[in-house]
Design a protein around this motif. Structure first.
Motif, PDB file in Angstrom:
ATOM      1  N   LEU A 109      29.892  36.602  45.342  1.00  0.00           N
ATOM      2  CA  LEU A 109      30.795  37.577  44.994  1.00  0.00           C
ATOM      3  C   LEU A 109      31.308  36.860  43.695  1.00  0.00           C
ATOM      4  O   LEU A 109      33.095  36.493  44.039  1.00  0.00           O
ATOM      5  CB  LEU A 109      31.263  38.800  45.208  1.00  0.00           C
ATOM      6  N   HIS A 110      31.251  37.066  42.374  1.00  0.00           N
ATOM      7  CA  HIS A 110      32.458  36.523  41.261  1.00  0.00           C
ATOM      8  C   HIS A 110      33.530  37.208  41.504  1.00  0.00           C
ATOM      9  O   HIS A 110      32.840  38.634  42.138  1.00  0.00           O
ATOM     10  CB  HIS A 110      31.236  36.431  40.064  1.00  0.00           C
ATOM     11  N   GLY A 111      34.308  37.223  40.119  1.00  0.00           N
ATOM     12  CA  GLY A 111      35.492  38.223  39.742  1.00  0.00           C
ATOM     13  C   GLY A 111      35.837  38.519  38.196  1.00  0.00           C
ATOM     14  O   GLY A 111      34.740  38.082  37.657  1.00  0.00           O
ATOM     15  N   TRP A 112      36.605  38.641  38.090  1.00  0.00           N
ATOM     16  CA  TRP A 112      36.728  38.573  36.554  1.00  0.00           C
ATOM     17  C   TRP A 112      37.925  37.527  36.337  1.00  0.00           C
ATOM     18  O   TRP A 112      38.827  37.922  37.221  1.00  0.00           O
ATOM     19  CB  TRP A 112      37.675  40.295  35.947  1.00  0.00           C
ATOM     20  N   PRO A 113      37.638  37.066  35.416  1.00  0.00           N
ATOM     21  CA  PRO A 113      37.000  36.744  34.073  1.00  0.00           C
ATOM     22  C   PRO A 113      35.699  36.119  34.339  1.00  0.00           C
ATOM     23  O   PRO A 113      35.110  35.185  33.596  1.00  0.00           O
ATOM     24  CB  PRO A 113      37.489  37.138  32.781  1.00  0.00           C
ATOM     25  N   GLY A 114      35.423  36.287  35.249  1.00  0.00           N
ATOM     26  CA  GLY A 114      34.149  35.295  35.693  1.00  0.00           C
ATOM     27  C   GLY A 114      32.839  36.124  35.706  1.00  0.00           C
ATOM     28  O   GLY A 114      33.202  36.759  34.611  1.00  0.00           O
TER      29      GLY A 114
END
Length: 389
Positions: A109-114
């Motif tokens: 699970l990626h995050g922001w701003p990824g």
């Protein structure tokens, strides 16, 4: 890789997905880049006022003349992409089956701003470890999700798509769509928050979670803080005052930002560039960690899908629609793989207030974008943690 067998059938239709941006969209982007107006900058500003004008011009010049989206698109499409409709959201995801027939399922699970793109390097390390110095028996079935409102997943149209709701969608994808009764979760940033919700809400399905980073936005202080915890709280307060304005804006008025960032590719690049430089272990030079191609590919995913506004809304939704799991301890085994150059690094006793920490590792190389900056280190720690369970 394209000869992979179909994924597990389910009641929810799964469609193969290929990223194929129209030429007209690329032409429009070029036009916008050439017509952009640049702001002024005071002498010797460096990065003290925000994104540096001279370096951003260098990046944009490369974007206009040398960046090849079609090459990046082709590389992205080497992995197996799919989409499935869950509720009223179309979810884009990657699914790479492990080389071992009994491979453990893992969702990244990626995050922001990824975006999902930050997992591009680590996916083959987990699914095909024998090709990367590991053992075939340590492989994972890897699922990479584009979170709702990010990348090629659809944009939520109703309020309330917070971390808890996203966790429900991820669990539905893993259990009901892909047929995995149990799975591992790996995440940082927004991804770590969703991993936490998954562990709290679905402990029967979640084998373990593997997290990086600490949340510097502290809502409520526990009692009986250790000296190390007091120091962490003080540093977090300083961070929020000096670097946290983006989070406050995105938690309160994300739509105002969306107008400018969705309309201007240079504005979008500037907003993301400052975060990548500040949050990564790049010693002030972005290209110590990311090539221009890598950074711009991530920017392009936001630009082409017009998801900068919907991605920022997750901050608002999570601040205004609270999770029912607030205050609930995570009892599933948890590994904390902490990077000393991340935006915040809490002591172990702070994290143990919330998590059943079974493994604690500190890495001196790498920052906020862990899977992108140090994919080999993250993959190895995941294998060691799971093998020790």
């Amino acid at each position: 890789m394209k000869n992979q067998a179909p994924i597990t059938p389910s009641r929810v239709p799964i469609k193969p997905y290929e990223i194929n941006v129209s030429e007209s969209e690329l032409d429009e982007l070029k036009t916008r880049l050439h017509l952009s107006r640049w702001p002024d900058q005071v002498d010797q500003a460096e990065w003290n006022y925000g994104t540096n004008l001279d370096y951003l011009k260098e990046v944009v010049d490369y974007w206009k003349t040398d960046f090849d989206w079609r090459r990046q698109e082709s590389e992205i499409n080497r992995l197996h992409h799919f989409s499935a409709s869950i509720g009223n959201v179309d979810i884009h995801f990657i699914h790479e089956q492990g080389e071992n027939t009994n491979a453990t399922p893992i969702v990244l699970l990626h995050g922001w701003p990824g975006s999902f793109f930050q997992m591009q390097k680590i996916v083959p390390m987990l699914s095909e470890p024998s090709k990367h110095g590991g053992k075939a028996g340590d492989s994972f079935d890897v699922v990479v999700v584009s979170l709702p409102g990010f990348g090629f997943s659809s944009k939520p149209t109703e309020p309330g798509m917070n971390f808890y709701k996203m966790a429900e969608i991820v669990n539905t994808l893993m259990v009901d769509v892909l047929g995995y009764s149990k799975y591992v979760v790996r995440g940082s940033d927004v991804g770590a928050a969703i991993a936490t919700e998954l562990a709290q809400s679905f402990p029967a399905h979640v084998i373990s979670i593997h997290l990086s980073g600490s949340n510097p936005f502290i809502v409520q202080l526990p009692i009986n803080l250790s000296e190390a915890e007091i120091s962490f709280v003080e540093k977090s307060s300083q961070y929020v005052m000096q670097e946290g304005a983006y989070g406050m804006e995105q938690s309160t008025k994300p739509q105002t930002l969306a107008f400018g960032l969705n309309d201007s590719p240079i504005g979008l690049a500037a907003w993301l560039l400052e975060k990548f430089r500040s949050w990564s272990d790049c010693q002030g030079n972005l290209e110590n960690r990311f090539t221009k191609d890598e950074f711009l590919t991530n920017v392009m995913i936001y630009w082409l899908t017009q998801t900068i506004g919907s991605s920022m809304r997750v901050y608002y939704e999570s601040a205004h629609h609270l999770s029912p799991n607030i205050g609930k301890r995570v009892e599933v085994p948890t590994a904390m793989f902490m990077f000393t150059h991340d935006v915040a690094l809490a002591p172990r006793e702070w994290e143990e207030r919330t998590y059943n920490v079974q493994r604690w590792t500190e890495c001196t190389s790498g920052g906020h974008f862990a899977e992108w900056e140090e994919p080999g280190e993250v993959a190895n720690d995941l294998r060691l943690f799971f093998n020790d369970l």
